[in-house]
Design a protein around this motif. Structure first.
Motif, PDB file in Angstrom:
ATOM      1  N   ASN A  21       4.652   2.685 -12.029  1.00  0.00           N
ATOM      2  CA  ASN A  21       4.546   2.436 -10.806  1.00  0.00           C
ATOM      3  C   ASN A  21       3.076   1.592 -10.586  1.00  0.00           C
ATOM      4  OD1 ASN A  21       5.973   4.358  -9.320  1.00  0.00           O
ATOM      5  ND2 ASN A  21       5.088   6.024 -10.182  1.00  0.00           N
ATOM      6  N   LYS A  22       3.466   0.536  -9.710  1.00  0.00           N
ATOM      7  CA  LYS A  22       2.145  -0.571  -9.530  1.00  0.00           C
ATOM      8  C   LYS A  22       1.412  -0.017  -8.310  1.00  0.00           C
ATOM      9  CE  LYS A  22       5.218  -4.490 -10.492  1.00  0.00           C
ATOM     10  NZ  LYS A  22       5.493  -5.639  -9.948  1.00  0.00           N
ATOM     11  N   GLY A  23       0.371  -0.511  -8.525  1.00  0.00           N
ATOM     12  CA  GLY A  23      -0.969  -0.434  -7.518  1.00  0.00           C
ATOM     13  C   GLY A  23      -0.909  -1.327  -6.670  1.00  0.00           C
ATOM     14  N   ARG A  24      -0.321  -2.742  -6.979  1.00  0.00           N
ATOM     15  CA  ARG A  24      -0.092  -3.854  -6.157  1.00  0.00           C
ATOM     16  C   ARG A  24       0.859  -4.672  -6.604  1.00  0.00           C
ATOM     17  NH1 ARG A  24      -4.756  -8.098  -7.548  1.00  0.00           N
ATOM     18  NH2 ARG A  24      -3.176  -9.327  -7.159  1.00  0.00           N
ATOM     19  N   ASP A  25       1.276  -5.674  -5.524  1.00  0.00           N
ATOM     20  CA  ASP A  25       2.454  -6.574  -6.156  1.00  0.00           C
ATOM     21  C   ASP A  25       3.591  -5.967  -6.003  1.00  0.00           C
ATOM     22  OD1 ASP A  25       0.281  -8.467  -6.145  1.00  0.00           O
ATOM     23  OD2 ASP A  25       0.211  -8.570  -8.452  1.00  0.00           O
ATOM     24  N   ILE A  70       0.442  -1.605   2.959  1.00  0.00           N
ATOM     25  CA  ILE A  70       1.905  -1.576   3.031  1.00  0.00           C
ATOM     26  C   ILE A  70       1.777  -0.277   2.132  1.00  0.00           C
ATOM     27  CG2 ILE A  70       4.108  -2.407   2.326  1.00  0.00           C
ATOM     28  CD1 ILE A  70       2.861  -5.259   2.760  1.00  0.00           C
ATOM     29  N   ASP A  71       2.400   0.884   2.768  1.00  0.00           N
ATOM     30  CA  ASP A  71       2.415   2.185   2.092  1.00  0.00           C
ATOM     31  C   ASP A  71       3.492   2.751   1.592  1.00  0.00           C
ATOM     32  OD1 ASP A  71      -0.193   2.665   2.763  1.00  0.00           O
ATOM     33  OD2 ASP A  71       0.136   3.460   4.840  1.00  0.00           O
ATOM     34  N   GLY A  72       3.542   3.146   0.300  1.00  0.00           N
ATOM     35  CA  GLY A  72       4.940   3.611  -0.276  1.00  0.00           C
ATOM     36  C   GLY A  72       5.313   5.138   0.494  1.00  0.00           C
ATOM     37  N   TRP A  75       4.366   8.238  -1.879  1.00  0.00           N
ATOM     38  CA  TRP A  75       2.926   8.182  -2.286  1.00  0.00           C
ATOM     39  C   TRP A  75       2.244   8.524  -0.925  1.00  0.00           C
ATOM     40  CZ3 TRP A  75       1.794   9.178  -7.241  1.00  0.00           C
ATOM     41  CH2 TRP A  75       2.760   8.472  -8.013  1.00  0.00           C
ATOM     42  N   HIS A  76       2.572   8.232   0.109  1.00  0.00           N
ATOM     43  CA  HIS A  76       1.768   8.161   1.380  1.00  0.00           C
ATOM     44  C   HIS A  76       2.726   9.130   2.425  1.00  0.00           C
ATOM     45  CE1 HIS A  76      -1.150   5.350   0.503  1.00  0.00           C
ATOM     46  NE2 HIS A  76      -0.047   4.794  -0.295  1.00  0.00           N
ATOM     47  N   GLY A  77       3.693   9.853   1.868  1.00  0.00           N
ATOM     48  CA  GLY A  77       4.424  11.051   2.751  1.00  0.00           C
ATOM     49  C   GLY A  77       5.152  10.310   3.877  1.00  0.00           C
ATOM     50  N   CYS A  78       5.979   9.286   3.789  1.00  0.00           N
ATOM     51  CA  CYS A  78       6.567   8.908   4.846  1.00  0.00           C
ATOM     52  C   CYS A  78       7.543  10.147   5.567  1.00  0.00           C
ATOM     53  CB  CYS A  78       7.748   7.815   4.209  1.00  0.00           C
ATOM     54  SG  CYS A  78       8.947   7.188   5.499  1.00  0.00           S
ATOM     55  N   SER A 120       2.163  -0.300   7.258  1.00  0.00           N
ATOM     56  CA  SER A 120       3.158  -0.188   7.531  1.00  0.00           C
ATOM     57  C   SER A 120       4.169   0.387   6.373  1.00  0.00           C
ATOM     58  CB  SER A 120       3.791  -1.715   7.514  1.00  0.00           C
ATOM     59  OG  SER A 120       3.849  -2.443   6.176  1.00  0.00           O
ATOM     60  N   TRP A 121       5.257   0.769   6.514  1.00  0.00           N
ATOM     61  CA  TRP A 121       5.914   1.689   5.547  1.00  0.00           C
ATOM     62  C   TRP A 121       6.795   0.637   4.476  1.00  0.00           C
ATOM     63  CZ3 TRP A 121       4.376   6.315   4.141  1.00  0.00           C
ATOM     64  CH2 TRP A 121       3.836   6.927   5.215  1.00  0.00           C
TER      65      TRP A 121
END
Length: 145
Positions: A21-25, A70-72, A75-78, A120-121
């Motif tokens: 899992n990436k933190g960026r890019d 830009i939230d995953g 990880w961010h509970g879409c 954004s999701w």
């Protein structure tokens, strides 16, 4: 007595997945960055909008004070796509809850400091996100004079 939270991955497969899992890019982030850049806007990548706040936004427009996240979905509970974990469910539910609380706190702190926050999701259409970013950045620049 406080129950101790499990540490680390529950299996080697989970450990491997977590490491990848990436933190960026991420793909959605790269797509938005490419499209925004192609439309002529310049920004900082994975930068702190406020130097004293240990939070980084995916795109930061310093001059117009716009921070883009830009939230995953996981990880961010879409609300549309987030599914609970079958393994270590309590740990992951708590992790996502804390992420969401931190997101709200970040939004509040940035807004109080005069920033506009765009979230954004990862599943949102790139062009829709880009249009929103361009509109907000241009509006903020117009207000600045």
């Amino acid at each position: 007595m406080v129950a101790e939270r499990p540490r680390g991955a529950s299996s080697e497969a989970v450990r491997k997945s977590m490491r990848s899992n990436k933190g960026r890019d991420t793909k959605p982030e790269l797509a938005v960055r490419r499209a925004v850049h192609a439309r002529g806007l310049r920004y900082r990548v994975s930068a702190r909008p406020l130097p004293d706040l240990r939070r980084t936004a995916d795109l930061v427009f310093i001059r117009s004070k716009v921070a883009v996240f830009i939230d995953g979905c996981f990880w961010h509970g879409c609300p549309e796509h987030h599914t609970g974990s079958k393994t270590n469910a309590a740990f992951w539910a708590d992790k996502v809850r804390r992420n969401r609380e931190r997101d709200r706190e970040t939004d509040t702190l940035l807004t109080k400091a005069g920033w506009t926050v765009i979230r954004s999701w990862e599943h949102e259409a790139t062009e829709a996100v880009v249009e929103r970013i361009i509109r907000v950045v241009k509006d903020r620049r117009a207000v600045e004079g």
